[in-house]
Design a protein around this motif. Structure first.
Motif, short mmCIF file in Angstrom:
data_model
loop_
_atom_site.label_atom_id
_atom_site.label_comp_id
_atom_site.label_asym_id
_atom_site.label_seq_id
_atom_site.Cartn_x
_atom_site.Cartn_y
_atom_site.Cartn_z
N SER A 44 6.85 -10.49 -29.45
CA SER A 44 5.45 -10.89 -29.46
C SER A 44 5.36 -12.40 -29.36
CB SER A 44 4.77 -10.40 -30.74
OG SER A 44 5.37 -11.00 -31.85
N THR A 45 4.50 -12.84 -28.47
CA THR A 45 4.32 -14.27 -28.30
C THR A 45 3.11 -14.76 -29.09
OG1 THR A 45 3.01 -13.88 -26.32
CG2 THR A 45 5.38 -14.30 -26.03
N SER A 46 2.46 -13.87 -29.80
CA SER A 46 1.30 -14.30 -30.57
C SER A 46 1.75 -15.08 -31.80
CB SER A 46 0.46 -13.09 -31.00
OG SER A 46 1.20 -12.30 -31.88
N GLN A 47 0.99 -16.09 -32.12
CA GLN A 47 1.33 -16.93 -33.26
C GLN A 47 0.66 -16.39 -34.51
OE1 GLN A 47 -0.05 -20.76 -32.03
NE2 GLN A 47 1.98 -21.35 -31.32
N ASP A 48 1.20 -16.80 -35.61
CA ASP A 48 0.60 -16.45 -36.89
C ASP A 48 -0.57 -17.41 -37.12
OD1 ASP A 48 0.11 -15.37 -39.34
OD2 ASP A 48 1.72 -16.47 -40.34
N ASN A 49 -1.76 -16.85 -37.26
CA ASN A 49 -2.96 -17.66 -37.42
C ASN A 49 -3.30 -17.91 -38.89
OD1 ASN A 49 -3.29 -17.84 -34.67
ND2 ASN A 49 -4.48 -15.96 -34.58
N ALA A 50 -2.38 -17.62 -39.79
CA ALA A 50 -2.65 -17.81 -41.21
C ALA A 50 -2.91 -19.28 -41.54
CB ALA A 50 -1.49 -17.28 -42.04
N GLN A 79 1.03 -30.49 -38.55
CA GLN A 79 1.48 -29.31 -37.80
C GLN A 79 2.09 -29.77 -36.48
OE1 GLN A 79 1.43 -26.22 -39.08
NE2 GLN A 79 0.57 -27.17 -40.90
N LYS A 80 3.41 -29.65 -36.35
CA LYS A 80 4.09 -30.17 -35.16
C LYS A 80 4.59 -29.07 -34.22
CE LYS A 80 3.90 -34.44 -36.46
NZ LYS A 80 2.81 -35.22 -35.98
N ASN A 81 4.89 -27.89 -34.73
CA ASN A 81 5.53 -26.87 -33.91
C ASN A 81 4.53 -25.87 -33.32
OD1 ASN A 81 4.85 -25.75 -36.31
ND2 ASN A 81 6.80 -24.72 -36.67
N ILE A 82 3.35 -26.33 -32.98
CA ILE A 82 2.32 -25.48 -32.41
C ILE A 82 2.30 -25.71 -30.89
CG2 ILE A 82 -0.14 -24.90 -32.42
CD1 ILE A 82 1.24 -24.37 -35.08
N LEU A 88 -4.06 -21.14 -31.74
CA LEU A 88 -4.02 -21.92 -32.98
C LEU A 88 -4.19 -23.41 -32.69
CD1 LEU A 88 -3.68 -21.77 -36.02
CD2 LEU A 88 -1.21 -21.94 -35.67
N ALA A 89 -3.63 -23.89 -31.59
CA ALA A 89 -3.77 -25.32 -31.26
C ALA A 89 -5.22 -25.68 -30.97
CB ALA A 89 -2.89 -25.66 -30.06
#
Length: 146
Positions: A44-50, A79-82, A88-89
């Protein structure tokens, strides 16, 4: 013990390589009919939006002397790894612009001497900020970029 080593190798290769991992089911199936087909694990390429939800929650606690907003702004900046064009970005950018956009209302309200003008600028700023929090949070829940 053999399946544990295979799972460990699979997990390590999955972490190193983002492509889809192929897992032979013959290692996990011990029935009469050997299965030689491969199945693809979903990557899954979806990011965690928490993080986005947490920062919106911090921003919505602005009546507490804006300390949660400042903490939210600081957490947003580190937040650097977005990924730059991800959902999320876009929400982190929306949050930063909301907090930065609130500052001129408060600075102008502080510098203006008539009380009615200061209070009206504070109310306009807080209303605008609340709108931005609401719109951003609803968009994040629906999976839409802002």
């Amino acid at each position: 013990m053999q399946y544990r080593a295979y799972i460990y190798i699979l997990v390590v290769s999955y972490i190193i390589d983002d492509s889809a991992c192929k897992v032979p089911f013959t290692y996990f199936y011990s029935g009469d009919v050997p299965m030689t087909s491969f199945d693809t694990l979903s990557t899954s390429t979806s990011q965690d939006n928490a993080v986005g939800h947490f920062l919106y929650a911090m921003m919505s606690a602005f009546p507490l002397f804006f300390i949660p907003v400042l903490i939210s702004f600081w957490l947003n900046l580190i937040q650097k790894n977005i990924q730059p064009n991800s959902l999320l970005a876009s929400h982190l950018r929306w949050q930063r612009l909301s907090i930065i956009g609130l500052c001129p209302f408060f600075i102008a309200g502080y510098l203006l001497s008539p009380v009615w003008l200061s209070v009206s600028l504070y109310l306009i700023g807080i209303t605008w900020f609340s709108y931005r929090i609401f719109k951003g949070w609803v968009s994040l829940n629906e999976g839409l970029m802002v």
